[in-house]
Design an enzyme around this catalytic site. Sequence first.
Site, short mmCIF file in Angstrom:
data_model
loop_
_atom_site.label_atom_id
_atom_site.label_comp_id
_atom_site.label_asym_id
_atom_site.label_seq_id
_atom_site.Cartn_x
_atom_site.Cartn_y
_atom_site.Cartn_z
N HIS A 49 0.76 -1.75 0.30
CA HIS A 49 -0.09 0.22 -0.11
C HIS A 49 0.38 1.55 0.09
O HIS A 49 0.45 2.05 0.43
CB HIS A 49 -1.20 -0.20 1.21
CG HIS A 49 -2.36 -0.95 1.39
ND1 HIS A 49 -2.71 -0.13 0.06
CD2 HIS A 49 -2.46 -2.26 1.31
CE1 HIS A 49 -4.33 -1.17 0.04
NE2 HIS A 49 -3.58 -2.42 1.09
N ASP A 51 2.29 2.11 -2.83
CA ASP A 51 2.84 2.63 -4.37
C ASP A 51 2.30 3.46 -5.00
O ASP A 51 2.76 4.43 -5.86
CB ASP A 51 2.69 1.54 -5.39
CG ASP A 51 1.23 0.91 -5.63
OD1 ASP A 51 1.07 0.42 -4.56
OD2 ASP A 51 1.13 -0.27 -6.19
N GLY A 143 -5.02 -11.09 -4.03
CA GLY A 143 -3.76 -10.62 -3.89
C GLY A 143 -2.32 -10.82 -4.25
O GLY A 143 -1.36 -10.54 -4.16
N SER A 145 -2.42 -9.77 -7.60
CA SER A 145 -2.41 -9.74 -9.12
C SER A 145 -3.38 -10.36 -10.09
O SER A 145 -2.78 -9.96 -11.48
CB SER A 145 -1.17 -9.26 -9.65
OG SER A 145 -1.48 -8.19 -9.96
N SER A 146 -4.11 -10.99 -9.49
CA SER A 146 -4.61 -11.71 -11.04
C SER A 146 -5.69 -10.84 -11.87
O SER A 146 -5.41 -10.48 -13.12
CB SER A 146 -6.25 -12.53 -10.46
OG SER A 146 -6.87 -11.89 -10.14
N ASP A 190 1.22 -3.15 -9.71
CA ASP A 190 0.77 -5.11 -10.42
C ASP A 190 1.63 -5.29 -11.88
O ASP A 190 2.08 -6.07 -12.35
CB ASP A 190 0.18 -4.93 -9.81
CG ASP A 190 -0.60 -5.07 -8.32
OD1 ASP A 190 0.08 -5.14 -7.42
OD2 ASP A 190 -1.61 -5.08 -8.33
N LYS A 234 -10.71 -5.65 -5.05
CA LYS A 234 -10.97 -4.14 -4.99
C LYS A 234 -11.96 -3.96 -5.50
O LYS A 234 -12.35 -2.56 -4.84
CB LYS A 234 -9.28 -3.87 -5.39
CG LYS A 234 -8.40 -4.44 -5.00
CD LYS A 234 -6.55 -3.74 -5.46
CE LYS A 234 -6.25 -3.80 -6.17
NZ LYS A 234 -5.16 -3.86 -6.72
#
Length: 458
Positions: A49, A51, A143, A145-146, A190, A234
């Site tokens: 958290h 970037d 978590g 990054s799909s 990501d 998200k």
Amino acid sequence: MAADPPKIKAVIAANERLQNLKNTFETKYGEPPLFFACAPGRVNLIGEHIDYCGYSVLPMAIEPSILAAVSLNNSGKIMLANANPLYTDFTLSCSEDITIDRENPKWYYYFLCGVKGIQEKFGISNLAGMSCVVEGTIPPSSGLSSSSALVCCAGLVTMEANQKSLSKVALAEICAKSERYIGTEGGGMDQSISFLAERGTAKLIEFQPLRATDVKLPDGAVFVISNCCVEMNKAASAHFNIRVVECRIATKMLAQARGLHSSRMLKLVQVQTELKASLQQMLALVDEVLHPEPYSREEICKALGITSEQFSTELLSANTQQETHFKLHQRARHVYGEAARVLQFKRVCDSEPVESVQLLGKLMNQSHASCRDLYECSCPELDQLVDICLKSGAVGSRLTGAGWGGCAVSMVPDEKVESFLKAVSEAYYRPDPRRAAMEKQSLFVSKPGGGATIFIED
């Protein structure tokens, strides 16, 4: 590192996954695909958290990825299908405006984010007709990054299908920006690692300008990913964007307290840069300026000299308009502390001290505590899983990704890997039938993988 994404000739029959997707494609469309595009997921080793606050992060790509088989068509349409029957097909005209429904984050909207990013970059009014089948091995909402890998894969597919050329850095920046169409205000980690990753090394990802530096991970330990089996999307919840907003408000409050022009400051790194301060000095400033009790809208408006309307339009995002209280002290303390831990992690990897595994493990544990207590982005299942991982032999364990569910990443000494996997399985997965059914894809050793690639049949 090569500037452009690699384009590799491959013997499709020699790769079971490519061959299976080719078969699916031929069954669906009655012709073979012209090319394949692959974008990997990632595990963030440290730097959670931060970037979107402008700070460097330290991820590595993983083997699980999004893979697309693609051919061009003359129908004037983009036809999207998913190899997983749970996901519905979608078709749109190449000439129509691409609209993305933030309230309904379906899989194909993430794909369309990548398409739209390339379309806008080159001003393409009529996109090439495409037939696509998408397949993924990254567990969704975990978590890893799909979602971003899907956006990156779509950007790469659209670039190739429309005979355009972009560097890895440009593609990463475009996909980071275009993913915001779905409503998440991410910072770019990501997409950056999905394109800039290289096999065998983690990367320090820095922003403005975007660049990636190799980080050699220490010998004697491996990283194990474990999924707590709680899904967190998200785009479908406000948790993530509330944290982005709290950091934005904290930025302005700190800037205002030090007489800076707060109106043009959006990221916590900007305050540090303007003040020419160290991260330790920024932590002291947070303690001095921001109180630990939640701030009300009225208190923030008064401190910044703005109206309630300006607060809503300039500081809040679409899905955070309902928020009334904001924890600024805790969020800013996490960001500056986590930014310092990333730099310490990199220094340990570079200097290779004898006790490097223990030092890195300690930083990972501190990171999880900060995510849990200050950023409040963990959940009971993740905390339980991290605790089990540490008791099972990990020297460090922490949540990875946005949190509120998803995965933990653990650093495990080589000689303990087998016993670690067995212990975590018995303590976390086996007692719960639902988790036990998911164990095979939820608990695995991960080595640094390569970045996004195009494959053409040899």
